[in-house]
Design a protein around this motif. Structure first.
Motif, short mmCIF file in Angstrom:
data_model
loop_
_atom_site.label_atom_id
_atom_site.label_comp_id
_atom_site.label_asym_id
_atom_site.label_seq_id
_atom_site.Cartn_x
_atom_site.Cartn_y
_atom_site.Cartn_z
N VAL A 18 40.85 54.15 42.74
CA VAL A 18 42.04 53.29 42.80
C VAL A 18 41.84 52.22 43.85
O VAL A 18 42.15 51.04 43.63
N ASP A 19 41.31 52.59 45.00
CA ASP A 19 41.05 51.62 46.07
C ASP A 19 40.07 50.55 45.61
O ASP A 19 40.21 49.37 45.95
N GLU A 20 39.05 50.95 44.85
CA GLU A 20 38.08 49.97 44.37
C GLU A 20 38.73 48.95 43.45
O GLU A 20 38.37 47.77 43.45
N ALA A 21 39.70 49.39 42.66
CA ALA A 21 40.41 48.47 41.77
C ALA A 21 41.28 47.50 42.55
O ALA A 21 41.55 46.39 42.09
N GLU B 159 44.82 49.36 36.87
CA GLU B 159 45.11 49.51 38.30
C GLU B 159 44.77 48.26 39.10
O GLU B 159 45.06 48.19 40.29
N GLU B 160 44.14 47.27 38.46
CA GLU B 160 43.91 45.98 39.12
C GLU B 160 45.22 45.20 39.23
O GLU B 160 46.21 45.52 38.56
N ILE C 129 37.14 44.94 40.34
CA ILE C 129 36.88 46.32 40.74
C ILE C 129 35.50 46.43 41.39
O ILE C 129 34.50 45.95 40.84
N ASN C 130 35.43 47.06 42.55
CA ASN C 130 34.16 47.32 43.22
C ASN C 130 33.48 48.55 42.64
O ASN C 130 34.13 49.39 42.01
N PHE C 131 32.17 48.65 42.87
CA PHE C 131 31.42 49.80 42.35
C PHE C 131 30.76 50.54 43.50
O PHE C 131 30.11 49.93 44.35
#
Length: 670
Positions: free
Chosen positions: A260-263, A377-378, A391-393
């Motif tokens: 969720v944080d990555e999004a 979630e973005e 979104i981060n990976f």
């Protein structure tokens, strides 16, 4: 060789890492060259950004996520394309070639940078120079780590290529390459002593703690197949323990939170190193950002009002499908399962922006998508982009470090308390510490004949948050848990539809009610009279019963929620070394699915070939717990199984490299 051409076009015109004097009659005067370029921190940051940029190129991000790692027991590509996803690559394959080119162009940038960063001495604070060199040395090692995993032995280029002759180079041995990777990374770890996750505040750049974690990974791979430099297990233990002992990182309370944080582009104590993507600008037609969630996620490709696509969920091609074996690998009550593997899919109209989420019956094991990264979630602007996402990976999470430590500790010292504690931290986070609803048991009566799925509600039990969805198959009812809730002291009471019939109650179309053991569906809305329906076939008379009640047979004998509290039972104990090794392998499968680690894990354990071949049994329905793959999926799922050989586990050396570099040899089997 192509390397000096890349150096000219890529560096002289964009990154300005290398001097162009070799190619031009006169020295350019309108931009800086490497001999005098690094005069301030901005210029160094610009150069370092160029080194990172190759990690975001299609070959090392989009294609890597959906093609390079598809062929394992995690999943398969939905269209079974020729290439890495189906073990059908040749030296001319574009994915194989682009991966090689991106790694070596980055390495050439880094070599040029390291050869010229000395010009900054005396102009810039030495700590800035040291950090930049630390990142560069680490990334050179990392790009070589990517190469050696996929191609095996490769040319080890440690200086910038400036002539065609310098491009002629034979393969280095696996040990030479791994030794150089580790040497580069150890040097970087010292240079980055003042750049940690705590000091930086975000995870898009390499920090000292990220270097320590990746060093542990590199050492485990060097210790495993095919090199089997088992002395490296001790090094893996040292580096993973050093990172853990620093106390900078912890697991977040919920498994879903890192994703969720990555999004949302938020940073936390669990994600140690990420590929950072971002989107800026209001236009939904812009194609910026990264591939996470656009290609590996829940499929949603219908176009609404052009150019807006799937505005509720974000566009996603959903090219990876999940193997049922992974779904069945999760224990009852494991909260990671439904975050890792979607229990829903999307449908939408081509004329409307409305998107419907449809939940999937728990008995349906095939044709599911990964769901760790969810475009819904973005933020709204980002999810409106067609094939670009913010979104981060994650390239390194703390849970991975704990499992690497457990693996190395177990190999060196056996199933010690420290090894068990590490894996148990990961397992404990995966399960609720209070009672949840694990599943619902339905006992249908012999004459039950539902024609549509009723709503299922719950009451009592002392907990909150549980939700359910009903499914009807051949007239019989089943109920799946959508949200297990938490805090239940006893099983809640589940009610089918509106429950028992009552007088003077407004009933809507397709509501369900029960009278004694009889089950009815409302086929004409209305308010019930004082007379309950008694018919055991067909429909009641509206004049008598108000709403029309159509008989659907006997109500299910029972619909019972089953509690699950695994807080104690998930903790491993009393295992011997071999049992703990298998437990760690299983835990990595469940915890790190779709994070592009499984293929290489199976390879270093020496079981990639046997594991993939064994999937044929699942696809054919040979496992009593897994139904045979449906016809629409079986061809795509079986393609990698049929085409894997012991030789094509490694990729071929790209054809143009073999053609131009007369000193290199092709990998066996190609």
């Amino acid at each position: 060789m192509k390397y000096y051409i890349i150096l000219f076009s890529g560096i002289c015109s964009v990154l300005m890492f290398g001097s162009c004097k070799k190619y031009l009659a006169t020295e350019p005067t309108d931009f800086a060259i490497t001999s005098n370029y690094y005069s301030n921190k901005t210029e160094i940051d610009f150069a370092i950004s160029g080194i990172y940029s190759n990690l975001k190129n299609s070959a090392l991000s989009r294609d890597w996520m959906q093609l390079s790692n598809a062929a394992s027991d995690e999943g398969y590509h939905r269209s079974a394309p020729n290439g890495p996803a189906t073990f059908s690559s040749t030296g001319g394959n574009g994915t194989i070639t682009a991966y090689w080119d991106n790694c070596y162009s980055a390495i050439n940038y880094i070599n040029t940078f390291l050869e010229n960063i000395g010009s900054a001495s005396g102009k810039i604070d030495q700590s800035v120079i040291d950090k930049a060199k630390g990142e560069a040395y680490f990334l050179r090692g990392y790009y070589y780590f990517l190469l050696v995993q996929w191609y095996g032995g490769v040319p080890l280029r440690l200086s910038a290529s400036k002539t065609v002759e310098e491009g002629q180079m034979a393969k280095a041995s696996l040990k030479e390459i791994y030794d150089q990777i580790i040497a580069d990374m150890i040097l970087a770890e010292g240079l980055l002593k003042d750049q940690t996750s705590a000091s930086l505040g975000y995870a898009d750049r390499v920090t000292q703690d990220a270097v320590q974690g990746i060093l542990a990974r590199v050492c485990l791979h060097a210790a495993g197949e095919p090199l089997k430099d088992v002395a490296r297990y001790k090094d893996a233990l040292f580096w993973s323990n050093k990172l853990i002992s620093s106390g900078q990182h912890t697991l977040l309370p919920q498994f879903s939170k890192p994703f969720v944080d990555e999004a949302k582009n938020l940073y936390n104590t669990e994600n140690i190193w990420e590929i950072g993507y971002s989107y800026s600008g209001p236009a939904v037609t812009q194609n910026q950002g990264g591939p996470v969630g656009c290609f590996v996620g829940v499929r949603m490709i219908s176009e609404a009002v052009s150019p807006t696509r799937g505005v509720d969920t974000g566009f996603c091609e959903g090219n990876l499908m999940v193997h049922p074996r992974l779904l069945k690998a999760y224990q009852p009550g494991d909260l990671r399962r439904d975050r890792t593997i979607a229990n829903y899919n999307f449908t939408s109209s081509t004329t409307s922006a409305v998107v419907v989420r449809n939940y999937v019956n728990e008995t349906v094991l095939w044709d599911r998508n990964p769901a760790k990264w969810r475009r819904e979630e973005e933020d709204l602007v980002s999810r409106g982009i067609l094939r670009g996402s913010a979104i981060n990976f994650p390239l390194l999470r703390y849970s991975d470090v704990l499992l690497m430590f457990a693996e190395a500790e177990n190999y060196i010292n056996g199933p010690t308390t420290a090894a068990l504690n590490a894996i148990n931290l990961v397992r404990q986070r995966a399960f609720s510490t209070t009672n949840i609803i694990n599943n619902v048991n339905v006992v249908n009566a012999s004459s039950t004949n539902f024609t549509s799925a009723p709503l299922i509600s719950s009451s009592g039990g002392g907990g909150t948050g549980a939700s359910f969805v009903a499914f009807v198959t051949a007239g019989k009812l089943s109920v799946s848990v959508i949200n297990p809730g938490s805090g239940y002291s006893s099983a809640p009471v589940l009610t089918i539809g509106k429950g028992n019939w009552t007088t003077g109650t407004p009933y809507a179309l397709n509501d369900y009610v029960a009278v004694g053991t009889r089950q009815y569906r409302i086929t004409t809305a209305g308010t019930s009279t004082a007379t309950a329906p008694t018919n055991t076939t067909g429909a009641s008379a509206a004049a008598t019963t108000g709403a029309v009640f159509t008989y659907v047979g006997e109500r299910p004998t029972s619909v019972t929620a089953v509690l699950s509290n695994h807080a104690g039972s998930v903790l491993l104990s009393g295992l011997n070394a071999a049992q703990l090794t298998q437990a760690i392998k299983d835990e990595r499968y469940r915890e790190l699915a779709f994070e592009c680690l499984r293929y290489q894990d199976l390879k270093r354990w020496g079981i990639l070939y046997s594991t993939v071949k064994d999937l044929a049994n699942d696809i054919a329905g040979g496992d009593p717990n897994i139904p045979a793959a449906p016809a629409a999926s079986s061809g795509n799922a079986i393609a990698p199984v049929n085409q894997i050989t012991p030789n094509n586990i490694l990729w071929p050396i790209p054809l143009k490299e073999v053609t131009l570099n007369k000193k290199i040899t092709q990998n066996p089997g190609y």
